[in-house]
Scaffold this motif. Structure first.
Motif, PDB file in Angstrom:
ATOM      1  N   SER A   3     -16.701  -1.102  40.496  1.00 15.49           N
ATOM      2  CA  SER A   3     -18.042  -0.943  39.956  1.00 15.49           C
ATOM      3  C   SER A   3     -18.213   0.443  39.348  1.00 15.49           C
ATOM      4  CB  SER A   3     -19.083  -1.161  41.060  1.00 15.49           C
ATOM      5  OG  SER A   3     -19.000  -0.119  42.022  1.00 15.49           O
ATOM      6  N   MET A   4     -19.254   0.588  38.538  1.00 16.43           N
ATOM      7  CA  MET A   4     -19.506   1.868  37.882  1.00 16.43           C
ATOM      8  C   MET A   4     -19.816   2.961  38.899  1.00 16.43           C
ATOM      9  SD  MET A   4     -19.208   2.490  34.729  1.00 16.43           S
ATOM     10  CE  MET A   4     -19.339   3.920  33.662  1.00 16.43           C
ATOM     11  N   ARG A   5     -20.514   2.624  39.948  1.00 18.85           N
ATOM     12  CA  ARG A   5     -20.816   3.613  40.983  1.00 18.85           C
ATOM     13  C   ARG A   5     -19.547   4.087  41.673  1.00 18.85           C
ATOM     14  NH1 ARG A   5     -25.091   6.378  40.919  1.00 18.85           N
ATOM     15  NH2 ARG A   5     -26.279   4.474  40.521  1.00 18.85           N
ATOM     16  N   ASP A   6     -18.600   3.155  41.904  1.00 20.20           N
ATOM     17  CA  ASP A   6     -17.339   3.552  42.527  1.00 20.20           C
ATOM     18  C   ASP A   6     -16.494   4.395  41.573  1.00 20.20           C
ATOM     19  OD1 ASP A   6     -17.953   2.263  44.863  1.00 20.20           O
ATOM     20  OD2 ASP A   6     -16.972   0.394  44.291  1.00 20.20           O
ATOM     21  N   ILE A   7     -16.601   4.133  40.266  1.00 23.55           N
ATOM     22  CA  ILE A   7     -15.850   4.933  39.292  1.00 23.55           C
ATOM     23  C   ILE A   7     -16.296   6.389  39.341  1.00 23.55           C
ATOM     24  CG2 ILE A   7     -15.487   5.309  36.816  1.00 23.55           C
ATOM     25  CD1 ILE A   7     -15.473   2.318  36.440  1.00 23.55           C
ATOM     26  N   ILE A   8     -17.590   6.614  39.500  1.00 26.23           N
ATOM     27  CA  ILE A   8     -18.101   7.983  39.609  1.00 26.23           C
ATOM     28  C   ILE A   8     -17.526   8.661  40.847  1.00 26.23           C
ATOM     29  CG2 ILE A   8     -20.188   9.348  39.965  1.00 26.23           C
ATOM     30  CD1 ILE A   8     -21.704   7.318  38.320  1.00 26.23           C
ATOM     31  N   THR A   9     -17.483   7.928  41.951  1.00 27.37           N
ATOM     32  CA  THR A   9     -16.916   8.495  43.180  1.00 27.37           C
ATOM     33  C   THR A   9     -15.427   8.790  43.013  1.00 27.37           C
ATOM     34  OG1 THR A   9     -18.526   7.232  44.471  1.00 27.37           O
ATOM     35  CG2 THR A   9     -16.619   8.106  45.647  1.00 27.37           C
ATOM     36  N   ILE A  10     -14.711   7.922  42.312  1.00 25.25           N
ATOM     37  CA  ILE A  10     -13.281   8.136  42.081  1.00 25.25           C
ATOM     38  C   ILE A  10     -13.055   9.386  41.230  1.00 25.25           C
ATOM     39  CG2 ILE A  10     -11.259   7.183  40.891  1.00 25.25           C
ATOM     40  CD1 ILE A  10     -12.189   4.425  41.841  1.00 25.25           C
ATOM     41  N   LEU A  11     -13.882   9.600  40.211  1.00 29.06           N
ATOM     42  CA  LEU A  11     -13.757  10.806  39.385  1.00 29.06           C
ATOM     43  C   LEU A  11     -13.957  12.059  40.221  1.00 29.06           C
ATOM     44  CD1 LEU A  11     -15.608   9.753  36.103  1.00 29.06           C
ATOM     45  CD2 LEU A  11     -13.168  10.178  36.382  1.00 29.06           C
ATOM     46  N   GLN A  12     -14.918  12.017  41.132  1.00 28.40           N
ATOM     47  CA  GLN A  12     -15.130  13.167  42.004  1.00 28.40           C
ATOM     48  C   GLN A  12     -13.914  13.407  42.892  1.00 28.40           C
ATOM     49  OE1 GLN A  12     -18.849  11.643  43.692  1.00 28.40           O
ATOM     50  NE2 GLN A  12     -19.943  13.359  42.782  1.00 28.40           N
ATOM     51  N   SER A  13     -13.310  12.343  43.379  1.00 31.11           N
ATOM     52  CA  SER A  13     -12.125  12.495  44.235  1.00 31.11           C
ATOM     53  C   SER A  13     -10.940  13.019  43.441  1.00 31.11           C
ATOM     54  CB  SER A  13     -11.786  11.146  44.882  1.00 31.11           C
ATOM     55  OG  SER A  13     -12.870  10.672  45.659  1.00 31.11           O
ATOM     56  N   ILE A  14     -10.777  12.541  42.185  1.00 34.90           N
ATOM     57  CA  ILE A  14      -9.681  13.037  41.345  1.00 34.90           C
ATOM     58  C   ILE A  14      -9.859  14.525  41.064  1.00 34.90           C
ATOM     59  CG2 ILE A  14      -8.602  12.832  39.073  1.00 34.90           C
ATOM     60  CD1 ILE A  14      -9.283   9.904  39.092  1.00 34.90           C
ATOM     61  N   LYS A  15     -11.087  14.947  40.849  1.00 37.06           N
ATOM     62  CA  LYS A  15     -11.357  16.370  40.632  1.00 37.06           C
ATOM     63  C   LYS A  15     -10.990  17.175  41.872  1.00 37.06           C
ATOM     64  CE  LYS A  15     -13.054  20.051  38.649  1.00 37.06           C
ATOM     65  NZ  LYS A  15     -12.378  20.721  37.509  1.00 37.06           N
ATOM     66  N   SER A  16     -11.348  16.678  43.041  1.00 40.54           N
ATOM     67  CA  SER A  16     -11.016  17.372  44.291  1.00 40.54           C
ATOM     68  C   SER A  16      -9.515  17.430  44.509  1.00 40.54           C
ATOM     69  CB  SER A  16     -11.695  16.675  45.477  1.00 40.54           C
ATOM     70  OG  SER A  16     -13.101  16.662  45.321  1.00 40.54           O
ATOM     71  N   ALA A  17      -8.782  16.404  44.025  1.00 41.48           N
ATOM     72  CA  ALA A  17      -7.326  16.382  44.177  1.00 41.48           C
ATOM     73  C   ALA A  17      -6.624  17.285  43.162  1.00 41.48           C
ATOM     74  CB  ALA A  17      -6.811  14.948  44.045  1.00 41.48           C
ATOM     75  N   GLY A  18      -7.365  17.825  42.199  1.00 42.43           N
ATOM     76  CA  GLY A  18      -6.765  18.720  41.213  1.00 42.43           C
ATOM     77  C   GLY A  18      -6.108  18.019  40.050  1.00 42.43           C
ATOM     78  N   ALA A  19      -6.330  16.713  39.897  1.00 40.27           N
ATOM     79  CA  ALA A  19      -5.696  15.970  38.806  1.00 40.27           C
ATOM     80  C   ALA A  19      -6.605  15.799  37.594  1.00 40.27           C
ATOM     81  CB  ALA A  19      -5.259  14.590  39.304  1.00 40.27           C
ATOM     82  N   LEU A  20      -7.876  16.204  37.693  1.00 40.00           N
ATOM     83  CA  LEU A  20      -8.809  16.095  36.571  1.00 40.00           C
ATOM     84  C   LEU A  20      -8.929  17.455  35.900  1.00 40.00           C
ATOM     85  CD1 LEU A  20     -10.809  14.429  34.940  1.00 40.00           C
ATOM     86  CD2 LEU A  20     -12.566  14.975  36.628  1.00 40.00           C
ATOM     87  N   HIS A  21      -8.392  17.569  34.689  1.00 41.56           N
ATOM     88  CA  HIS A  21      -8.347  18.854  33.997  1.00 41.56           C
ATOM     89  C   HIS A  21      -9.588  19.025  33.132  1.00 41.56           C
ATOM     90  CE1 HIS A  21      -4.380  18.672  35.544  1.00 41.56           C
ATOM     91  NE2 HIS A  21      -3.911  17.808  34.637  1.00 41.56           N
ATOM     92  N   ALA A  22     -10.732  19.061  33.780  1.00 41.12           N
ATOM     93  CA  ALA A  22     -11.994  19.229  33.062  1.00 41.12           C
ATOM     94  C   ALA A  22     -13.064  19.638  34.072  1.00 41.12           C
ATOM     95  CB  ALA A  22     -12.410  17.938  32.351  1.00 41.12           C
TER      96      ALA A  22
END
Length: 371
Positions: free
Chosen positions: A347-366
């Protein structure tokens, strides 16, 4: 088409448009402004008259004093005890003075109640001077108010729409003095202020000015300010007009803006994600309780302690679905990630949570901005 698929198509189209915008040139005036060409805030204190009993009460001494001072200017001298301010309200008047406004120009002004007035509807603002931050008079405001709300009271009941204690007067102020002040050194230099300070963009602006106008005396004071020294006198307007139309390719910072309230995600085309694996599964726990009544046949007999009892019957069911797994290689875009998550029905709400987790993992370069 499901709601999530619509979001995916919209997001892919947005990324395509962002990519086209990032690779195209824009005018310098669209990403920067000329220094000192700024608006100025105006403020003044005034009174609104003509209210139908909805003005300030006698507890507001400032309103009574202001009304007495206004009447004194017309030769009417009264004490505060002789006045009734229910048809009058003390207000603050605010407005915005453009950078190159001249005498006689009209401005819109906003009026807000200061006291305990219930409504400003039907009122008229008395001539009010408006001052700038330098305490100089720049405009005079006066006229009938336009209030976009109302309040009706009867027998202790009240109905209100919007905010009746605030209003505006379109073109209700006359400019009496221009804020423009000619700087003696202004004819020799032009300062350009970038809307988004950036080292790369500043350097590209300098290179574009050198190539387009053949002006060599251009330097960056800092990433948000560029100074151009004019080659000769009497060319200020011509050169500024030419500077505004210089084509520049700005550099955009990598950002993702997430609005958790409505599930909106906006990202630039240059946002990249490192190698990451995402597992998403659902654990569903259902607890259902039914209440049954236990009543033996000998309830109520003499000398019996047997009573009717409510007995809960609880049924717990646990269902765990197989997790979906998504593996992303180095350098994929956010749009590609969203499309991959859609394939495992996230779901779209879960996608937002996944983006936050990717950022915390250091894999989101933005930069991730949560609104």
């Amino acid at each position: 088409m499901s709601r999530l698929k619509k979001w995916i198509l919209f997001f892919a189209l947005l990324c395509t448009q962002c990519a086209a915008a990032a690779t195209s040139n824009v005018r310098l005036k669209d990403i920067a402004r000329i220094a000192n060409a700024r608006e100025n805030a105006l403020v003044g204190y005034g009174i609104v008259v003509g209210l139908s009993g909805s003005g300030d009460s006698s507890r507001n001494r400032a309103t009574l004093q202001s009304l007495a001072n206004t009447l004194a200017n017309f030769g009417v001298k009264l004490s505060n005890d002789d006045l009734n301010a229910r048809n009058t309200a003390a207000v603050m008047v605010t407005g915005t003075l453009p950078a190159f406004a001249e005498e006689g120009d009209k401005l819109d002004v906003q009026i807000s109640s200061l006291g305990d007035a219930r409504s400003l509807a039907g009122g008229t603002l008395v001539l009010t001077p408006l001052y700038g931050p330098d305490q100089k008079l720049y405009a005079l405001a006066q006229g009938p108010l336009a209030v976009g709300g109302f309040q009706v009271e009867s027998n202790g009941n009240s109905v209100q729409k919007n905010y009746p204690t605030a209003g505006r007067i379109p073109r209700g102020a006359n400019v009496e003095a221009s804020p423009f002040r000619k700087d003696p050194g202004e004819q020799q230099r032009v300062s350009i202020i970038l809307n988004e300070p950036d080292y790369t963009t500043a350097q590209r602006v300098i290179s574009a000015i050198n190539a387009s106008l053949n002006i060599k005396q251009v330097k960056a004071v800092h990433p948000g300010k560029i100074e151009v020294t004019l080659p000769g006198e009497g060319q200020y307007m011509e050169i500024v007009a030419a500077l505004e139309n210089v084509n520049v390719t700005p550099d955009y910072a990598s950002r993702i803006v997430v609005n958790e309230r409505n599930g909106t995600i906006v990202a630039g085309s240059n946002v990249r994600i490192g190698a990451v694996s995402i597992a998403q599964g659902d654990l569903q726990i259902v607890i259902k309780t039914d209440y049954e009544v236990s009543q033996p046949y000998f309830v109520g007999r003499a000398n019996s302690e047997v009573q009717t009892t409510v007995v809960p019957d609880t049924d717990i069911t646990v269902e765990e679905k197989a997790p979906g797994l998504v593996q992303m290689s180095e350098g994929v875009t956010v749009g590609e990630l969203v499309q991959s998550l859609q394939r495992i029905h996230v779901s779209m709400r879960d996608i937002i949570t996944i983006l936050q987790s990717i950022k915390s993992a250091g894999a989101l370069h933005a930069e991730l901005i949560i609104q």
